[in-house]
Design a protein around this motif. Structure first.
Motif, PDB file in Angstrom:
ATOM      1  N   ILE A 753       0.841  -1.207   0.000  1.00  0.00           N
ATOM      2  CA  ILE A 753       0.000   0.000   0.000  1.00  0.00           C
ATOM      3  C   ILE A 753       0.870   1.249   0.000  1.00  0.00           C
ATOM      4  O   ILE A 753       0.623   2.207  -0.741  1.00  0.00           O
ATOM      5  CB  ILE A 753      -0.955  -0.015   1.210  1.00  0.00           C
ATOM      6  N   VAL A 754       1.902   1.256   0.836  1.00  0.00           N
ATOM      7  CA  VAL A 754       2.786   2.424   0.908  1.00  0.00           C
ATOM      8  C   VAL A 754       3.515   2.613  -0.420  1.00  0.00           C
ATOM      9  O   VAL A 754       3.610   3.735  -0.943  1.00  0.00           O
ATOM     10  CB  VAL A 754       3.785   2.263   2.070  1.00  0.00           C
ATOM     11  N   GLU A 755       4.029   1.546  -0.999  1.00  0.00           N
ATOM     12  CA  GLU A 755       4.751   1.660  -2.268  1.00  0.00           C
ATOM     13  C   GLU A 755       3.832   2.091  -3.402  1.00  0.00           C
ATOM     14  O   GLU A 755       4.257   2.815  -4.303  1.00  0.00           O
ATOM     15  CB  GLU A 755       5.420   0.329  -2.599  1.00  0.00           C
ATOM     16  N   ALA A 756       2.582   1.650  -3.379  1.00  0.00           N
ATOM     17  CA  ALA A 756       1.625   2.074  -4.401  1.00  0.00           C
ATOM     18  C   ALA A 756       1.381   3.571  -4.343  1.00  0.00           C
ATOM     19  O   ALA A 756       1.024   4.194  -5.349  1.00  0.00           O
ATOM     20  CB  ALA A 756       0.306   1.323  -4.236  1.00  0.00           C
ATOM     21  N   ASN A 757       1.608   4.168  -3.176  1.00  0.00           N
ATOM     22  CA  ASN A 757       1.395   5.601  -3.000  1.00  0.00           C
ATOM     23  C   ASN A 757       2.701   6.388  -2.963  1.00  0.00           C
ATOM     24  O   ASN A 757       2.757   7.503  -2.442  1.00  0.00           O
ATOM     25  CB  ASN A 757       0.584   5.854  -1.732  1.00  0.00           C
ATOM     26  N   GLY A 758       3.777   5.794  -3.479  1.00  0.00           N
ATOM     27  CA  GLY A 758       4.969   6.558  -3.764  1.00  0.00           C
ATOM     28  C   GLY A 758       6.060   6.594  -2.739  1.00  0.00           C
ATOM     29  O   GLY A 758       6.955   7.429  -2.812  1.00  0.00           O
ATOM     30  N   GLU A 759       6.051   5.690  -1.759  1.00  0.00           N
ATOM     31  CA  GLU A 759       7.109   5.712  -0.755  1.00  0.00           C
ATOM     32  C   GLU A 759       7.490   4.290  -0.368  1.00  0.00           C
ATOM     33  O   GLU A 759       6.838   3.326  -0.787  1.00  0.00           O
ATOM     34  CB  GLU A 759       6.646   6.504   0.474  1.00  0.00           C
ATOM     35  N   LYS A 760       8.530   4.167   0.443  1.00  0.00           N
ATOM     36  CA  LYS A 760       8.955   2.866   0.930  1.00  0.00           C
ATOM     37  C   LYS A 760       8.452   2.656   2.345  1.00  0.00           C
ATOM     38  O   LYS A 760       8.451   3.576   3.156  1.00  0.00           O
ATOM     39  CB  LYS A 760      10.485   2.757   0.920  1.00  0.00           C
ATOM     40  N   CYS A 761       8.064   1.427   2.612  1.00  0.00           N
ATOM     41  CA  CYS A 761       7.691   1.035   3.969  1.00  0.00           C
ATOM     42  C   CYS A 761       8.777   0.098   4.491  1.00  0.00           C
ATOM     43  O   CYS A 761       9.034  -0.950   3.903  1.00  0.00           O
ATOM     44  CB  CYS A 761       6.326   0.340   3.975  1.00  0.00           C
ATOM     45  N   LEU A 762       9.416   0.496   5.581  1.00  0.00           N
ATOM     46  CA  LEU A 762      10.540  -0.255   6.120  1.00  0.00           C
ATOM     47  C   LEU A 762      10.101  -1.115   7.297  1.00  0.00           C
ATOM     48  O   LEU A 762       9.279  -0.694   8.110  1.00  0.00           O
ATOM     49  CB  LEU A 762      11.649   0.698   6.559  1.00  0.00           C
ATOM     50  N   LEU A 763      10.660  -2.295   7.358  1.00  0.00           N
ATOM     51  CA  LEU A 763      10.357  -3.219   8.450  1.00  0.00           C
ATOM     52  C   LEU A 763      11.123  -2.780   9.697  1.00  0.00           C
ATOM     53  O   LEU A 763      12.341  -2.588   9.643  1.00  0.00           O
ATOM     54  CB  LEU A 763      10.747  -4.634   8.051  1.00  0.00           C
ATOM     55  N   TYR A 764      10.422  -2.615  10.805  1.00  0.00           N
ATOM     56  CA  TYR A 764      11.069  -2.157  12.037  1.00  0.00           C
ATOM     57  C   TYR A 764      11.179  -3.305  13.026  1.00  0.00           C
ATOM     58  O   TYR A 764      10.182  -3.905  13.418  1.00  0.00           O
ATOM     59  CB  TYR A 764      10.291  -1.011  12.678  1.00  0.00           C
ATOM     60  N   ARG A 765      12.438  -3.579  13.401  1.00  0.00           N
ATOM     61  CA  ARG A 765      12.700  -4.620  14.388  1.00  0.00           C
ATOM     62  C   ARG A 765      13.549  -4.107  15.535  1.00  0.00           C
ATOM     63  O   ARG A 765      14.083  -4.886  16.314  1.00  0.00           O
ATOM     64  CB  ARG A 765      13.431  -5.791  13.729  1.00  0.00           C
TER      65      ARG A 765
END
Length: 856
Positions: A753-765
């Motif tokens: 969803i985030v990438e479809a709207n033009g940004e990266k979504c990063l996994l937080y651990r």
């Protein structure tokens, strides 16, 4: 590694070793000795050209795939392995898996043996699966065969053991494997190497080192710098064994002078080759363009077909290489790649031979190349994103891609979609110039577009009676004259024969030794027997009889060609293009319409044309929530086929759809992601009605109206689609967004969803590396899109489980360390803004420790 062999380890192996500059004679002899001591039987080359007797061998040992019989060996299901396969088999005491030691360039991890240390089980399994699928191996313990240890830091015992033993084993972050798999290429692991990986200590704006590619010399242009006849003495004196027993034809579209042509012919003959004027006798055909009949003849026969750059590469290195291995060693098209003529391409961050190569490749594809970039450029091809051109491309909305897009478009002879993430991915601290030139010509694509099956028959049919008559008139003269009197290569007679698919005999002085026969490449036939090569020997009388017979049939051929050109053709009372236009008995009469009238045959044809649309689809339809195909795979397959004939392509890619069919407004991954592209949203009734009517209906009449859904979710669908058009898929650009690993529905949903709207979504651990990513501030920080007084937030999409709540304090600490404000939000925040296509905030989206689920 131990060299103690198990007796009879290789007893079932029949092998051949391909010698090259990458495998010295001593190394080859050592391999041969090890294999024969283990019971294997060697089959050396049966010819001076090093060709492999594929019927006899089970294994071919070569450090690379660039040898003449590689494709034939794969077709014959022979194991082609690197020399390391021998040592690995001895070490294990059993035959190693050939796949893990394949020289296939697609197996990017071939030769790697990895071991994991301190990784979560999910990450570990994913890395192992990717490495094994791409030709690598996994070892649970650190042995002498292990080449890479995958770890997050140097603390694990495996890493400490490698340091103590001063082993050559490399310790890398898991990010390296991720980036290699995203690109489909193996990049340098240097920036990912522990203990001090460059990708974590360097800032995104820091300059990336240049990648020098001297190995591209001689493959960066279709018009290489050839030696002039006056300074080519060294080339003519040195013996070029690469041409030994080869029959080479030089096409007259090469555009070289007679003196240089003579020099090249002398080099070929001096190396034991033969210069022929007949494409039917040639093993190697050298031409500039793909459109000639001779090109199709040579390609269909499976001969080596390359351009002048390829020939000169053979002369320079005296080593055989496939003309399809390098894109600019293969003949080019006179008209360029369809669609590329409208493109204006510029380059950034490539240097040296890599830059020259990409410039020439863009021109060979038919595009306009510009050294300076302006607003009217359509594409910027860059090796990384740190340059003024890259900043300008973002501002001017110019497509920014890596070189893989250009290479694969040219190799597959079709413009590749920019939505493929491989073409828009730029690994941090990696200059993609290091992997330039690794893409080969797609053989199947070249065949499909330039020499499909039956192309020679079609070419002959199109030439028709005139060609046959002209050929008949000249045939007797050729038989009697060419044997004693050579036709000059520059003469009109020579050009006439070449354009008509005929080639003259080679001059006597260029024929070489007739006793040197080139072996036919080994092929597999349906009957399981080796294909027999038709004899080229024929008598003068046989030729004369054939010419006379053709002359006698000239009248019939002329009548046939005349009938073919007549409107209506020669069969069925009219020319037909497909069986669907041939009506069976009783169906070509007038038929009753729904309204009770009648329709003529012409009206019926118009209906058929509307139902069966060929070529590009009119609609790319994404379905979500459609119940008609649930648990009915056969019906779904049939319906998809029928819809495709109507011009409706059912797709599962939200980023590449023009229409979305849904029974209502739903918060599914496909529906939410697709809204970012502003498609037309229609009811699934559209599918049912099209199938019932057996024609493509107007989708405007089926626009989705879901008042209840809009009221429940608090937005208007039409307003959201209008905003999506304005956003152009960049709603979230410049925002820093993280997501927890164990979030409900899975991290991949929100990442998409985030990438479809033009940004990266990063996994937080809550691990090292997150701070650097947060400081980067997303893919593109457009300051003009934000108010100066607006606080800079970092978002963490999270659930309310205790495990996720444990990450919150570290997330807040990380945000404060980068000078930004943390916001820990519910999943509803992301889903709502993606549906509404606008960023809104209220306190109900925020999460705190009070919202954590209670454990019992």
């Amino acid at each position: 590694m131990t060299n103690e062999e198990v007796p009879g380890l290789f007893s079932q192996v029949q092998f051949h070793i391909v010698q090259s500059q990458h495998l010295t004679t001593d190394e080859a002899q050592n391999l041969s000795s090890l294999l024969r001591n283990g019971g294997a039987q060697e089959h050396p080359s049966s010819t001076s050209q090093g060709r492999v007797e594929l019927k006899e061998v089970t294994h071919i040992i070569s450090p690379h795939s660039d040898f003449p019989d590689y494709d034939n060996a794969n077709d014959a299901l022979k194991a082609v392995v690197k020399p390391e396969w021998v040592y690995a088999s001895i070490h294990k005491g059993r035959l190693a898996n050939p796949r893990s030691h394949s020289p296939d360039p697609r197996m990017i991890f071939s030769g790697l043996v990895i071991s994991c240390a301190g990784l979560p089980s999910g990450d570990k399994d994913a890395i192992i699966g990717g490495v094994v699928a791409m030709g690598g191996l996994y070892s649970s313990s650190v042995t002498r065969l292990v080449t890479h240890i995958v770890a997050l830091n140097m603390d694990p015992e495996k890493c400490q053991a490698v340091i103590q033993k001063d082993s050559k084993c490399k310790i890398v972050l898991p990010h390296w494997f991720d980036d290699c798999l995203k690109l489909g290429k193996r990049i340098d692991e240097g920036p990912y190497s522990l203990p001090n990986p460059e990708i974590l200590r360097k800032r995104p704006e820091d300059r990336v080192p240049d990648a020098n590619r001297e190995d591209l010399q001689g493959a960066s242009s279709t018009q290489p710098q050839l030696p002039s006849p006056t300074n080519s003495h060294n080339l003519t004196v040195r013996r070029h064994d690469v041409f030994k027993e080869k029959k080479v034809m030089l096409s007259y579209d090469l555009g070289i002078g007679s003196r240089l042509r003579g020099t090249i012919e002398d080099i070929i003959v001096g190396g034991g080759g033969i210069v022929t004027g007949s494409v039917h006798k040639a093993d190697m055909f050298v031409c500039q363009y793909r459109e000639s009949t001779d090109f199709r003849i040579a390609s269909t026969a499976g001969n080596d077909v390359g351009n002048l750059a390829w020939l000169y590469h053979l002369i320079t290195h005296n080593i055989w290489t496939s003309p399809m291995r390098r894109l600019l060693h293969y003949p080019i098209s006179q008209n360029g790649l369809p669609g590329f003529q409208k493109l204006r391409i510029s380059l950034s961050n490539y240097n040296g031979e890599a830059r020259v190569y990409l410039e020439n490749l863009a021109k060979a594809a038919g595009a306009e190349f510009t050294k300076t970039m302006k607003e009217d450029n359509t594409h910027l091809i860059t090796a990384h994103q740190v340059s003024e051109k890259c900043d300008a491309a973002k501002e001017w909305n110019i497509n920014m891609v890596n070189h893989l897009w250009l290479e694969e478009s040219y190799a597959k002879w079709q413009i590749q979609t920019l939505t493929n993430p491989r073409y828009t991915y730029f690994p941090p601290r990696t200059n993609l110039g290091e992997i330039v030139g690794q893409t080969p010509i797609d053989k199947k694509a070249a065949e499909r577009f330039f020499f499909p099956k039956g192309c020679l028959e079609e070419s002959t049919s199109e030439q028709g009676k005139e060609l046959n008559a002209r050929y008949t008139e000249k045939h007797a003269e050729q038989d009697s004259g060419l044997a004693d009197n050579n036709i000059h290569p520059q003469s009109s007679d020579y050009r006439l024969m070449q354009s008509e698919g005929m080639t003259p005999k080679a001059p006597k002085q260029n024929r070489g030794n007739a006793s040197l026969k080139t072996p036919t490449p080994w092929r597999i036939s349906v009957g399981g027997k080796e294909s027999d090569t038709p004899s080229t020997a024929s008598s003068r009388g046989a030729k004369n009889r054939a010419a006379a017979k053709l002359h006698d049939q000239a009248a019939d051929i002329a009548l046939y060609e005349k009938e073919r050109k007549r409107i209506g053709g020669v069969i069925f009372g009219g020319r037909t293009k497909s069986n669907e236009d041939i009506a069976p008995n009783g169906t070509r009469k007038r038929s009753a319409s729904k309204e009770g009238g009648v329709t003529t045959d012409e009206e019926n044809k118009d209906v058929k044309r509307s139902k069966k649309t060929k070529g590009q689809p009119h609609m790319r339809l994404l379905t979500t929530g459609y119940k008609g195909w649930v648990d009915q795979a056969k019906k779904e397959s049939e319906d998809r086929g029928r819809l495709r004939e109507m011009g409706i392509l059912i797709t599962q890619d939200p980023t590449n759809c023009t229409h979305v069919a849904s029974p209502a407004i739903v918060r599914t991954k496909k529906f939410v992601c697709a809204l970012a592209r502003a498609p037309m949203v229609i009811s699934t009734d559209f599918i049912d009605e099209c199938l019932a009517e057996n024609e493509r209906l107007d989708p405007q009449e089926y626009k989705l109206h879901d008042t209840a859904g809009e009221k429940r979710l608090g937005f208007k669908l039409d307003d959201a689609l209008q905003k999506a058009k304005s956003n152009k898929g960049h709603l979230l650009r410049g925002m820093s967004i993280f997501c927890t690993e164990n979030i409900q529905s899975g991290f991949d949903i929100y990442k998409s969803i985030v990438e479809a709207n033009g940004e990266k979504c990063l996994l937080y651990r809550a691990r090292a590396g997150s701070t650097a990513a947060a400081r980067a501030g997303g893919l593109d920080d457009d300051a003009d899109q934000m108010d100066v007084d607006t606080p800079d937030y970092i978002y963490l999409i999270s659930g309310t489980t205790p495990e996720e709540a444990k990450l919150w304090p570290k997330f807040r600490q990380m945000a404060q360390g980068t000078g930004k404000l943390p916001r820990i939000v519910r999943t509803d925040w992301m889903l709502d803004l993606a549906l509404r296509q606008e960023i809104q905030w209220h306190d109900g989206y925020s999460l705190s420790e009070d919202n954590v689920e209670k454990t019992h």
